[in-house]
Design a protein around this motif. Structure first.
Motif, mmCIF file in Angstrom:
data_model
loop_
_atom_site.group_PDB
_atom_site.id
_atom_site.type_symbol
_atom_site.label_atom_id
_atom_site.label_comp_id
_atom_site.label_asym_id
_atom_site.label_seq_id
_atom_site.Cartn_x
_atom_site.Cartn_y
_atom_site.Cartn_z
ATOM 1 N N ASN A 132 0.801 -1.222 0.000
ATOM 2 C CA ASN A 132 0.000 0.000 0.000
ATOM 3 C C ASN A 132 0.838 1.278 0.000
ATOM 4 O OD1 ASN A 132 -2.451 -1.368 0.008
ATOM 5 N ND2 ASN A 132 -2.547 -1.451 2.244
ATOM 6 N N LEU A 133 2.142 1.139 0.002
ATOM 7 C CA LEU A 133 2.997 2.323 -0.001
ATOM 8 C C LEU A 133 2.776 3.131 -1.278
ATOM 9 C CD1 LEU A 133 6.308 0.841 1.443
ATOM 10 C CD2 LEU A 133 4.828 2.560 2.529
ATOM 11 N N PRO A 134 2.931 4.440 -1.212
ATOM 12 C CA PRO A 134 2.636 5.272 -2.383
ATOM 13 C C PRO A 134 3.620 5.052 -3.525
ATOM 14 C CG PRO A 134 3.604 6.603 -0.633
ATOM 15 C CD PRO A 134 3.323 5.258 -0.039
ATOM 16 N N GLN A 135 3.061 5.033 -4.733
ATOM 17 C CA GLN A 135 3.876 4.977 -5.942
ATOM 18 C C GLN A 135 4.213 6.384 -6.427
ATOM 19 O OE1 GLN A 135 0.566 2.270 -7.196
ATOM 20 N NE2 GLN A 135 2.148 1.466 -8.565
ATOM 21 N N ILE A 136 3.293 7.313 -6.200
ATOM 22 C CA ILE A 136 3.515 8.706 -6.561
ATOM 23 C C ILE A 136 3.015 9.588 -5.409
ATOM 24 C CG2 ILE A 136 3.235 8.215 -9.024
ATOM 25 C CD1 ILE A 136 0.534 9.630 -8.908
ATOM 26 N N ALA A 137 3.425 10.833 -5.422
ATOM 27 C CA ALA A 137 2.969 11.776 -4.406
ATOM 28 C C ALA A 137 2.798 13.149 -5.039
ATOM 29 C CB ALA A 137 3.961 11.857 -3.242
ATOM 30 N N ILE A 138 1.749 13.845 -4.623
ATOM 31 C CA ILE A 138 1.550 15.249 -5.000
ATOM 32 C C ILE A 138 1.209 16.008 -3.721
ATOM 33 C CG2 ILE A 138 0.116 16.906 -6.226
ATOM 34 C CD1 ILE A 138 0.049 15.196 -8.556
ATOM 35 N N ILE A 139 2.030 16.995 -3.407
ATOM 36 C CA ILE A 139 1.898 17.746 -2.165
ATOM 37 C C ILE A 139 1.689 19.223 -2.485
ATOM 38 C CG2 ILE A 139 2.968 18.335 0.041
ATOM 39 C CD1 ILE A 139 2.522 15.324 -0.299
ATOM 40 N N GLY A 140 0.569 19.776 -2.035
ATOM 41 C CA GLY A 140 0.359 21.212 -2.111
ATOM 42 C C GLY A 140 1.047 21.870 -0.924
ATOM 43 N N ILE A 141 1.956 22.810 -1.181
ATOM 44 C CA ILE A 141 2.779 23.375 -0.123
ATOM 45 C C ILE A 141 2.873 24.889 -0.278
ATOM 46 C CG2 ILE A 141 4.941 23.017 -1.425
ATOM 47 C CD1 ILE A 141 6.220 22.168 1.293
ATOM 48 N N ALA A 142 2.876 25.588 0.852
ATOM 49 C CA ALA A 142 2.809 27.055 0.838
ATOM 50 C C ALA A 142 4.161 27.655 0.483
ATOM 51 C CB ALA A 142 2.348 27.571 2.201
ATOM 52 N N GLY A 143 4.313 28.021 -0.774
ATOM 53 C CA GLY A 143 5.545 28.640 -1.223
ATOM 54 C C GLY A 143 5.674 28.557 -2.727
ATOM 55 N N PRO A 144 6.507 29.399 -3.325
ATOM 56 C CA PRO A 144 6.730 29.326 -4.770
ATOM 57 C C PRO A 144 7.555 28.086 -5.118
ATOM 58 C CG PRO A 144 8.188 30.957 -3.776
ATOM 59 C CD PRO A 144 7.279 30.477 -2.684
ATOM 60 N N ILE A 145 7.140 27.359 -6.146
ATOM 61 C CA ILE A 145 7.812 26.118 -6.527
ATOM 62 C C ILE A 145 8.753 26.386 -7.700
ATOM 63 C CG2 ILE A 145 7.512 23.711 -7.174
ATOM 64 C CD1 ILE A 145 6.179 24.497 -4.504
ATOM 65 N N LYS A 146 10.002 26.007 -7.533
ATOM 66 C CA LYS A 146 10.985 26.102 -8.624
ATOM 67 C C LYS A 146 11.816 24.830 -8.614
ATOM 68 C CE LYS A 146 14.609 29.001 -10.601
ATOM 69 N NZ LYS A 146 15.421 30.242 -10.461
ATOM 70 N N ASN A 147 11.860 24.171 -9.770
ATOM 71 C CA ASN A 147 12.601 22.910 -9.905
ATOM 72 C C ASN A 147 12.164 21.894 -8.838
ATOM 73 O OD1 ASN A 147 14.123 23.964 -12.067
ATOM 74 N ND2 ASN A 147 15.588 24.871 -10.634
ATOM 75 N N ASN A 148 10.859 21.860 -8.598
ATOM 76 C CA ASN A 148 10.242 20.912 -7.668
ATOM 77 C C ASN A 148 10.763 21.074 -6.242
ATOM 78 O OD1 ASN A 148 8.256 18.915 -7.297
ATOM 79 N ND2 ASN A 148 9.775 17.269 -7.333
ATOM 80 N N SER A 149 11.067 22.304 -5.857
ATOM 81 C CA SER A 149 11.482 22.571 -4.482
ATOM 82 C C SER A 149 10.986 23.947 -4.073
ATOM 83 C CB SER A 149 13.002 22.478 -4.332
ATOM 84 O OG SER A 149 13.636 23.535 -5.031
ATOM 85 N N THR A 150 10.955 24.180 -2.758
ATOM 86 C CA THR A 150 10.509 25.477 -2.265
ATOM 87 C C THR A 150 11.133 25.745 -0.908
ATOM 88 O OG1 THR A 150 8.557 26.867 -1.825
ATOM 89 C CG2 THR A 150 8.465 24.601 -1.050
#
Length: 378
Positions: A75-93
């Motif tokens: 049941n472990l996740p194969q993918i993840a999508i996280i909404g996070i408070a901050g500007p996203i650049k190159n998949n980091s914030t």
């Protein structure tokens, strides 16, 4: 580029997906199955939603590890999508309102073997969530109750710890079907714009108190600003405070950056008219909130609606409706009479759900499956 998961994807295949909603105060996580045949409300839960305070662990990755520690391997996740408070650049914030260092989705995905592990702006996630709302999920604030226009811009705003903003822009797909593209922004960091003499004095107070030459909107009228509004108005208005008699008075003292300040109770006392000072705090907040909303209307012309999100907006909705004398947008429109017709056509809603970010993260994951490409700009 397409990951192996998406290359091998079948139309009715279900994928284990970790979704998240991360703000300045809370980390909310949920493990679900997604497929092109499942809506969020019908998606099987692999682990129930959990919420953590952002002060609990030193790094964001620690929350993922804690949440998944008792999940069975299949049941472990194969993918993840996280909404996070901050500007996203190159998949980091780098979040503005937590003690964490930079949150790097690629590094977390590699460490936990969850790929892709994608970060999106938290209000980008909220905006996706709006697309699944029904009229019963909304409280309309306009006295004239205008209807949203089809295929028109929508804007979402929400004061929480900070101040989030995102826009939903309509576009036509190749099959001549309309869809919304989501454009997050850093609207909470626009300059605070005082609109009356009291707010001008408040701006001076904040500049001195915070030691800043400029004050951004979220520092002046989001959740983090409530202790400052309270302290400022207490000095300016000289009102007695019932709430300080009912609660521990030390909670209101200006120490340790007001970390123990009871902002929720101040708003509750204000909207219930239990305390004149607290009510003044709510009224002051609503005037500033109305200015920000009015500026958004002028900048985006959202005939599809302005959507107010979060617990603060929910908490003041009935107060606005039941107290028409409260200066929420009234002065903004009064001093711009040429815009009356525009404001009359734009519905303003409060979203009843306080956890829409998780549903929005699911909708974003759904769109990735639809595009069959995890590097597609969603």
């Amino acid at each position: 580029m397409t990951s192996q998961i998406f290359k091998d994807l079948q139309p009715d295949q279900e994928i284990n997906c970790l979704i998240g909603d991360v703000g300045g105060t809370n980390v909310r996580l949920q493990l679900v199955k997604i497929s092109l045949k499942l809506t969020y409300s019908k998606a099987p839960q692999l682990k129930q939603y959990a919420s953590y305070n952002t002060d609990l662990y030193p790094q964001f990755q620690d929350y993922i590890v804690e949440y998944l520690k008792d999940v069975q391997k299949e049941n472990l996740p194969q993918i993840a999508i996280i909404g996070i408070a901050g500007p996203i650049k190159n998949n980091s914030t780098l979040m503005a309102n937590t003690k964490w260092s930079q949150v790097d989705g690629n590094a977390i995905g590699q460490a936990l073997n969850i790929r892709p592990f994608l970060l999106i702006n938290d209000f980008q996630a909220v905006a996706y969530g709006i697309l699944g709302l029904q009229q019963t999920d909304l409280i309309q604030l306009n006295p004239k109750n205008p209807n949203p226009k089809d295929n028109s811009v929508k804007t979402v705003i929400g004061p929480g710890t900070g101040l989030g903003v995102a826009r939903l822009i309509p576009s036509m797909k190749q099959n001549n079907v309309w869809e919304y593209n989501i454009w997050p922004c850093e609207g909470g960091h626009v300059g605070y714009s005082p609109s009356n003499d009291l707010e001008i004095e408040y701006l001076k107070f904040l500049r001195k108190r915070l030691g800043l030459g400029q004050i951004v909107a979220e520092k002046a009228m989001a959740g983090q600003a409530v202790p400052y509004i309270y302290t400022f108005l207490k000095e300016q208005l000289g009102l007695d405070s019932q709430i300080e008699k009912d609660l521990d008075k030390t909670l209101f003292e200006d120490k340790n950056d007001f970390k123990q300040f009871p902002s929720t109770q101040v708003f509750q006392y204000g909207v219930e008219k239990k305390d004149q000072l607290c009510q003044s705090v709510v009224d002051f907040f609503l005037t500033s909130y109305g200015t920000v909303i009015g500026d958004l209307v002028c900048n985006t012309m959202p005939y599809g609606g302005i959507y107010l999100f979060g617990n603060i907006s929910i908490g003041v909705a009935n107060y606005i409706i039941n107290n028409p004398q409260v200066n929420f947008l009234q002065d903004y429109i009064k001093y711009r009479p040429h815009l009356n017709e525009i404001f009359d056509q734009i519905p303003i809603y409060v979203i009843k759900q306080a956890s829409l970010g998780l549903e929005g993260a699911y909708q974003a994951a759904y769109r990735l499956l639809e595009y069959n490409d995890y590097e597609k700009d969603i």
